[in-house]
Write an enzyme that holds these catalytic residues in place. Structure first.
Site, short mmCIF file in Angstrom:
data_model
loop_
_atom_site.label_atom_id
_atom_site.label_comp_id
_atom_site.label_asym_id
_atom_site.label_seq_id
_atom_site.Cartn_x
_atom_site.Cartn_y
_atom_site.Cartn_z
N SER A 1 -42.47 30.57 -26.53
CA SER A 1 -43.42 29.72 -25.81
C SER A 1 -43.72 30.24 -24.40
O SER A 1 -44.39 29.55 -23.62
CB SER A 1 -42.85 28.30 -25.68
OG SER A 1 -41.62 28.33 -24.93
N GLY B 1 -34.90 15.67 -19.38
CA GLY B 1 -35.51 14.74 -18.44
C GLY B 1 -34.86 13.38 -18.39
O GLY B 1 -35.35 12.48 -17.71
N LEU C 1 -31.78 12.62 -17.21
CA LEU C 1 -30.90 12.42 -16.06
C LEU C 1 -31.61 12.62 -14.73
O LEU C 1 -31.07 12.26 -13.68
CB LEU C 1 -29.71 13.38 -16.14
CG LEU C 1 -28.78 13.20 -17.35
CD1 LEU C 1 -27.71 14.28 -17.35
CD2 LEU C 1 -28.14 11.82 -17.33
N ILE D 1 -36.10 17.92 -12.80
CA ILE D 1 -35.72 19.20 -12.20
C ILE D 1 -36.86 19.71 -11.34
O ILE D 1 -38.00 19.82 -11.79
CB ILE D 1 -35.37 20.23 -13.29
CG1 ILE D 1 -34.23 19.71 -14.17
CG2 ILE D 1 -35.00 21.58 -12.68
CD1 ILE D 1 -34.05 20.48 -15.47
N TYR E 1 -32.95 31.99 -37.56
CA TYR E 1 -34.22 31.31 -37.28
C TYR E 1 -35.03 31.28 -38.57
O TYR E 1 -35.44 32.33 -39.09
CB TYR E 1 -34.95 32.10 -36.19
CG TYR E 1 -36.13 31.42 -35.54
CD1 TYR E 1 -36.04 30.99 -34.22
CD2 TYR E 1 -37.33 31.24 -36.21
CE1 TYR E 1 -37.13 30.39 -33.59
CE2 TYR E 1 -38.41 30.64 -35.60
CZ TYR E 1 -38.31 30.22 -34.29
OH TYR E 1 -39.38 29.62 -33.67
#
Length: 562
Positions: free
Chosen positions: A202, A266, A268, A271, A472
């Site tokens: 990505s 996301g 806690l 960032i 994978y």
């Protein structure tokens, strides 16, 4: 960096084309029953979508504008839809059908950490929901708003936090804002002779903060490490203030708070900045192609490379089904290219005894000084030869290097033609990998047969470690048009995931938990492990205001005085 398509992968003007790949059409027709020239399954036009009106109050919107600036607050319909989900197969199928679900009410783009802190304070005061947004590439359901969420939802897009702030050359550390996209990060570092060396699939559309929040791995993690190893320090805005982790090389300060943020999706905090290990741009870099006579031979070679003194940057070997697919996606070559391919085939069959239908394509990368690369290639070459492998030069490796970020576009191409395709990846010890592979392949094919659908599954090994590696898997099938395609997909995907944990492998190596993999978390880390994670999330965010519903399901949020 512009946003991706609301209903697909990548930029609006980029699509996958099979026009220059003459073998792909026959391959898809044989294995999936698809006709490349058949009628296309078009996505619903954006203008036809029933986009709900924002549910945010004027009071909340005014407070957001005071903190971030009026120009940073968006109620625009396409903006909200694009921020509503990631890019999982489920996300794309529902978006393409016009099933939007619960979308964010407002998108805000803060310019710095102070603005992020102010925005989170506003969200908490209003008992709203904040969902951090990087590039929107997540494929595990880590971005979607829970269906029953009635509180206002604010998508906090970190795209304006996109700078390399400083480089400590003596320590080889770089302070970087979390919203920077992969290409922009590398451009800024390369300009000063450095690289992070982190290149996930990505890469083009994902961000540093997103990599950290999902414990990402890149194609060159063999040499540089995954993002958990690269992240030395970080800063995150939490409900109780700004968390600051110093970039020390090691520490004994109890359970690692740094590790708690890694993979936290996301839940806690948001960032805002990370201090990452960087490396000098290599003098020489090459990726070489190899062919192995069988999948077991390729696996054994990668295991022996990992146990040797070699230190390649990439170790990847595809099984026979993925090798066949790779050859099917080759562009039509010149007469000379075709003659070379026929000569190689004849050499492999007559001189080396290969069954070309079982052979496996591998890529191994090398970086460093010219002397180092030469020594590494020689060492690896001996191991490859010991397992019956044959080097086929730098041409295939160079092509792989150029096209390595194009694979996600193929999924949109298949969706257009009525086929569903997805990936599942795992990691296990070397001794367990053959059984993991066999069990997964058998489970998927059994599901294809039980559902009566034409399907295809293939795999490659990547990300080698001293004790094991990542496998994978990519699978595709053409659903029965009279049944729910996503229900069939769930059956197949669940069989694959269950085969992972039943075989002693992890539920995911680098695609996080989100909602897609949460059902297998207890089998992976045990019930006490899930209880620890739940206690951590509920202790830091008792009101479930930060990206609720991810990793573990939320209990009823506790009342919190603000």
């Amino acid at each position: 960096m512009s946003m991706m398509k609301w209903s697909g992968w990548g930029a609006e003007d980029v699509t996958f084309s099979a026009a220059d790949k003459p073998a792909l059409g026959p391959f898809l027709e044989q294995h999936l029953g698809l006709r490349s020239a058949g009628a296309l399954t078009a996505s619903v036009a954006f203008a036809a979508l029933d986009v709900p009106e924002p549910a945010a109050s004027d009071e909340l919107l005014d407070a957001l504008r005071r903190v971030a600036g009026a120009e940073a607050v968006s109620l625009e319909a396409r903006d909200r839809v694009t921020h509503a989900r990631g890019k999982s197969l489920r996300d794309l199928v529902r978006h393409r059908a016009g099933e939007l679900g619960r979308i964010p009410d407002v998108v805000v783009r803060p310019s710095d950490e102070d603005a992020v802190a102010g925005l989170l304070a506003v969200v908490l005061d209003a008992d709203a929901v904040a969902i951090p947004f990087g590039g929107g590439t997540n494929i595990s359901g880590s971005l979607e708003v829970p269906a029953g969420e009635t509180r206002p939802v604010v998508s906090i897009d970190l795209g304006r936090l996109d700078r390399v702030l400083e480089i400590d050359e003596a320590s080889r550390l770089a302070r970087v804002q979390a919203g920077v996209f992969g290409p922009d990060l590398e451009r800024q570092l390369n300009a000063r002779g450095w690289t992070l060396g982190h290149f996930p699939d990505s890469f083009t559309y994902s961000t540093l903060g997103g990599w950290i929040a999902t414990r990402s791995s890149g194609m060159q993690s063999d040499r540089f490490g995954d993002v958990a190893e690269l992240t030395r320090g970080l800063r995150a805005v939490t409900p109780t203030g700004v968390l600051a982790i110093r970039p020390v090389p090691a520490t004994s300060t109890g359970p690692s708070v740094r590790e708690m943020i890694l993979g936290s999706e996301g839940r806690l905090g948001i960032i805002t900045e990370a201090t990452v290990q960087v490396h000098r741009v290599a003098q020489e870099r090459t990726i070489r192609g190899y062919l192995f006579p069988s999948w077991p031979a390729g696996l054994a070679a990668m295991r022996d490379i990992a146990a040797s003194e070699a230190s390649p940057s990439v170790t990847r070997v595809s099984d026979a089904p993925e090798t066949a697919f790779s050859f099917a996606t080759k562009k039509g070559g010149s007469v000379v290219d075709r003659l070379k391919s026929r000569a190689l085939r004849a050499f492999l069959e007559r001189r080396r005894g290969f069954d070309v239908s079982a052979m496996c394509l591998a890529f191994i990368g090398y970086e460093g000084s010219a002397r180092h690369v030469a020594a590494q290639r020689k060492l690896v070459g001996r191991i490859v030869a010991a397992h019956g492998g044959v080097g086929i030069g730098s041409g295939p490796g160079a092509l792989y290097d150029q096209k390595k970020f194009d694979t996600p576009y193929i999924r949109d191409y298949l969706l257009d033609r009525g086929a569903l395709a997805d990936v599942s990846e795992t990691a296990a010890p070397w001794s367990a990998l053959p059984e993991v592979y066999d069990n997964v392949m058998a489970a998927a094919r059994e599901r294809f047969d039980a559902l009566g659908v034409k399907g295809y599954i293939m795999s490659h090994l990547s990300h080698s470690y001293h004790g094991g590696a990542c496998l994978y898997f990519t699978f595709a099938f053409r659903p029965d048009p009279v049944r729910d395609g996503l229900a069939d997909y769930d059956t197949i995907k669940s069989a694959i995931q269950q085969a992972f944990v039943d075989s002693g492998a992890t539920l995911s190596h680098h695609h996080a938990v989100g909602t897609e993999h949460a059902a297998w978390l207890e089998q992976d880390i045990s019930a006490p492990g899930v209880a620890m994670i739940r206690a951590l999330l509920e202790g830091v965010d008792p009101g479930a205001n930060l990206n609720p519903g991810k990793i573990v399901a939320d209990r009823q949020p506790a009342p919190v005085e603000r």
